[in-house]
Design a protein around this motif. Structure first.
Motif, PDB file in Angstrom:
ATOM      1  N   ARG A  46      12.647 -13.553   6.730  1.00 54.03           N
ATOM      2  CA  ARG A  46      11.902 -12.378   7.180  1.00 54.03           C
ATOM      3  C   ARG A  46      11.515 -11.467   6.022  1.00 54.03           C
ATOM      4  NH1 ARG A  46      15.029  -9.515  11.993  1.00 54.03           N
ATOM      5  NH2 ARG A  46      13.085  -8.306  11.891  1.00 54.03           N
ATOM      6  N   TRP A  47      12.214 -11.577   4.883  1.00 52.20           N
ATOM      7  CA  TRP A  47      11.966 -10.631   3.790  1.00 52.20           C
ATOM      8  C   TRP A  47      10.684 -10.913   3.008  1.00 52.20           C
ATOM      9  CZ3 TRP A  47      11.816 -10.817  -1.638  1.00 52.20           C
ATOM     10  CH2 TRP A  47      11.835  -9.565  -2.265  1.00 52.20           C
ATOM     11  N   PRO A  48      10.355 -12.151   2.660  1.00 50.47           N
ATOM     12  CA  PRO A  48       9.160 -12.386   1.833  1.00 50.47           C
ATOM     13  C   PRO A  48       7.882 -11.976   2.561  1.00 50.47           C
ATOM     14  CG  PRO A  48      10.602 -14.309   1.824  1.00 50.47           C
ATOM     15  CD  PRO A  48      11.086 -13.413   2.917  1.00 50.47           C
ATOM     16  N   SER A  49       7.014 -11.283   1.839  1.00 49.53           N
ATOM     17  CA  SER A  49       5.710 -10.916   2.389  1.00 49.53           C
ATOM     18  C   SER A  49       4.577 -11.613   1.654  1.00 49.53           C
ATOM     19  CB  SER A  49       5.509  -9.396   2.310  1.00 49.53           C
ATOM     20  OG  SER A  49       5.562  -8.951   0.968  1.00 49.53           O
ATOM     21  N   GLU A  70      13.540  -1.203   0.968  1.00 48.94           N
ATOM     22  CA  GLU A  70      12.178  -0.799   0.643  1.00 48.94           C
ATOM     23  C   GLU A  70      12.118   0.716   0.460  1.00 48.94           C
ATOM     24  OE1 GLU A  70       7.657  -1.112   2.541  1.00 48.94           O
ATOM     25  OE2 GLU A  70       9.319  -2.308   3.346  1.00 48.94           O
ATOM     26  N   ALA A  71      11.436   1.153  -0.600  1.00 47.27           N
ATOM     27  CA  ALA A  71      11.345   2.581  -0.897  1.00 47.27           C
ATOM     28  C   ALA A  71      10.468   3.283   0.137  1.00 47.27           C
ATOM     29  CB  ALA A  71      10.770   2.790  -2.295  1.00 47.27           C
ATOM     30  N   ASP A  72      10.811   4.535   0.445  1.00 47.09           N
ATOM     31  CA  ASP A  72       9.950   5.314   1.329  1.00 47.09           C
ATOM     32  C   ASP A  72       8.676   5.677   0.574  1.00 47.09           C
ATOM     33  OD1 ASP A  72      10.175   8.279   0.230  1.00 47.09           O
ATOM     34  OD2 ASP A  72      12.182   7.403   0.175  1.00 47.09           O
ATOM     35  N   ARG A  73       7.658   6.109   1.288  1.00 48.42           N
ATOM     36  CA  ARG A  73       6.334   6.297   0.692  1.00 48.42           C
ATOM     37  C   ARG A  73       6.313   7.424  -0.343  1.00 48.42           C
ATOM     38  NH1 ARG A  73       2.381   3.548   3.223  1.00 48.42           N
ATOM     39  NH2 ARG A  73       0.742   5.040   2.720  1.00 48.42           N
ATOM     40  N   ARG A  74       7.078   8.465  -0.145  1.00 51.57           N
ATOM     41  CA  ARG A  74       7.109   9.548  -1.130  1.00 51.57           C
ATOM     42  C   ARG A  74       7.710   9.047  -2.449  1.00 51.57           C
ATOM     43  NH1 ARG A  74       6.581  14.991  -0.721  1.00 51.57           N
ATOM     44  NH2 ARG A  74       6.588  14.842   1.565  1.00 51.57           N
ATOM     45  N   THR A  75       8.763   8.249  -2.358  1.00 53.79           N
ATOM     46  CA  THR A  75       9.361   7.673  -3.564  1.00 53.79           C
ATOM     47  C   THR A  75       8.402   6.693  -4.228  1.00 53.79           C
ATOM     48  OG1 THR A  75      11.584   7.879  -2.619  1.00 53.79           O
ATOM     49  CG2 THR A  75      11.312   6.339  -4.451  1.00 53.79           C
ATOM     50  N   LEU A  76       7.691   5.925  -3.408  1.00 56.68           N
ATOM     51  CA  LEU A  76       6.779   4.919  -3.940  1.00 56.68           C
ATOM     52  C   LEU A  76       5.667   5.546  -4.769  1.00 56.68           C
ATOM     53  CD1 LEU A  76       5.782   2.019  -4.144  1.00 56.68           C
ATOM     54  CD2 LEU A  76       4.604   2.330  -1.957  1.00 56.68           C
ATOM     55  N   ILE A  77       5.049   6.604  -4.260  1.00 54.39           N
ATOM     56  CA  ILE A  77       3.942   7.192  -5.012  1.00 54.39           C
ATOM     57  C   ILE A  77       4.435   7.819  -6.316  1.00 54.39           C
ATOM     58  CG2 ILE A  77       4.021   9.431  -3.821  1.00 54.39           C
ATOM     59  CD1 ILE A  77       0.993   9.560  -4.185  1.00 54.39           C
ATOM     60  N   ARG A  78       5.650   8.340  -6.321  1.00 53.87           N
ATOM     61  CA  ARG A  78       6.195   8.883  -7.567  1.00 53.87           C
ATOM     62  C   ARG A  78       6.420   7.763  -8.587  1.00 53.87           C
ATOM     63  NH1 ARG A  78       8.112  13.792  -8.258  1.00 53.87           N
ATOM     64  NH2 ARG A  78       9.762  13.064  -9.662  1.00 53.87           N
TER      65      ARG A  78
END
Length: 300
Positions: A46-49, A70-78
């Motif tokens: 289930r993990w591979p995308s 998986e990082a949340d979106r706020r962390t990702l953009i930083r």
């Protein structure tokens, strides 16, 4: 007075075992052409995308490790913004990214010119400047944006003036130069766009260091070394310049290889050239350089 010559003892002479086995060294994995690999089997299906994820996960599972959350979106953009610009995202960029719920909504970050300077200026002399250096940077960005094939990306940076794009091809045998500087019987770079604008690609080497007393052979040799080193590191992943003084101690690169490549650059010259093919002769102050000038290396 010179030191007397001392003959080397027999047990000090280089033995055959100390010599580099070039055939063997060239079999090292990094010198082999890449081969397609079968997708490995994994437990957590289930993990591979995407296909690459299977290879990452297979190695993690081999070590009894699990992927990070998986990082949340706020962390990702930083993370993305710091990686690409060295600066944190602005509040409007964060809000725009958080409100864009598309799966592939990576931020379209502004192209900041971070830490660009003219630190090599000596006194008031600006003749050693590259006032239009940004043209090469913009060409690279545009190449990525138009998904330029990698082989063309390399060829244009090394010899854009020797290629002509398909749309400038001529059916006749004429050798008249086109706007990119290449003759009409020059090789066609299939699928390439542009033409004269691709001359900016030659900034890859043309923006290298320029030394004082450039008429001296040893100074010219230093400039050739920089070009060999730049091409070797960027396109081969090798420190070829090490072989200027001796055969490479770690990679199968000989002094003969080095000077063969340096000889190519010895037959080139650094020029400032406008898009219509005019060469700006002599030393020109940065503020008087025509705005459509490319800094490049060409045959000469």
């Amino acid at each position: 007075m010179a030191l007397p010559f001392v003959a080397m003892a027999e047990d000090q002479k280089t033995s055959d075992e100390d010599q580099i086995n070039w055939t063997k060294e060239k079999q090292f994995w990094s010198f082999q052409p890449p081969m397609a690999q079968a997708r490995p089997a994994v437990k957590n299906k289930r993990w591979p995308s995407q296909r690459l994820d299977y290879f990452i996960l297979a190695r993690l599972e081999q070590k009894n490790l699990s992927p990070s959350m998986e990082a949340d979106r706020r962390t990702l953009i930083r993370r993305v913004t710091f990686d690409l610009t060295g600066l944190p995202p602005t509040p409007p960029e964060v809000r725009a990214f958080l409100s864009d719920r598309r799966p592939n909504a990576y931020p379209k970050l502004p192209l900041v010119r971070y830490a660009e300077d003219q630190a090599h200026q000596v006194g008031s002399d600006s003749t050693m400047f590259y006032p239009n250096a940004y043209r090469y940077r913009e060409w690279v960005i545009d190449a990525f944006n138009r998904d330029l094939p990698y082989d063309q990306f390399i060829r244009l940076q090394l010899a854009a003036d020797r290629y002509r794009p398909s749309k400038e091809s001529s059916p006749g045998p004429s050798k008249e130069e086109n706007s990119s500087g290449a003759t009409n019987d020059a090789p066609v770079l299939g699928g390439a766009e542009g033409g004269s604008n691709d001359l900016a690609a030659l900034g890859f080497i043309g923006l290298g260091p320029k030394y004082y007393n450039r008429g001296r052979l040893e100074v010219q040799a230093d400039e050739w070394e920089d070009r060999v080193d730049t091409v070797g590191r960027a396109m081969l992943g090798l420190t070829v310049a090490c072989a200027r003084c001796h055969d490479h101690k770690f990679d199968p690169i000989t002094m003969r290889d080095y000077y063969a490549l340096a000889g190519v650059f010895a037959s080139t010259k650094m020029v400032n050239k406008t898009a219509d093919g005019k060469i700006i002769e002599g030393k020109v102050n940065a503020d008087k350089m025509p705005p459509n000038t490319f800094h490049m290396v060409e045959d000469g």
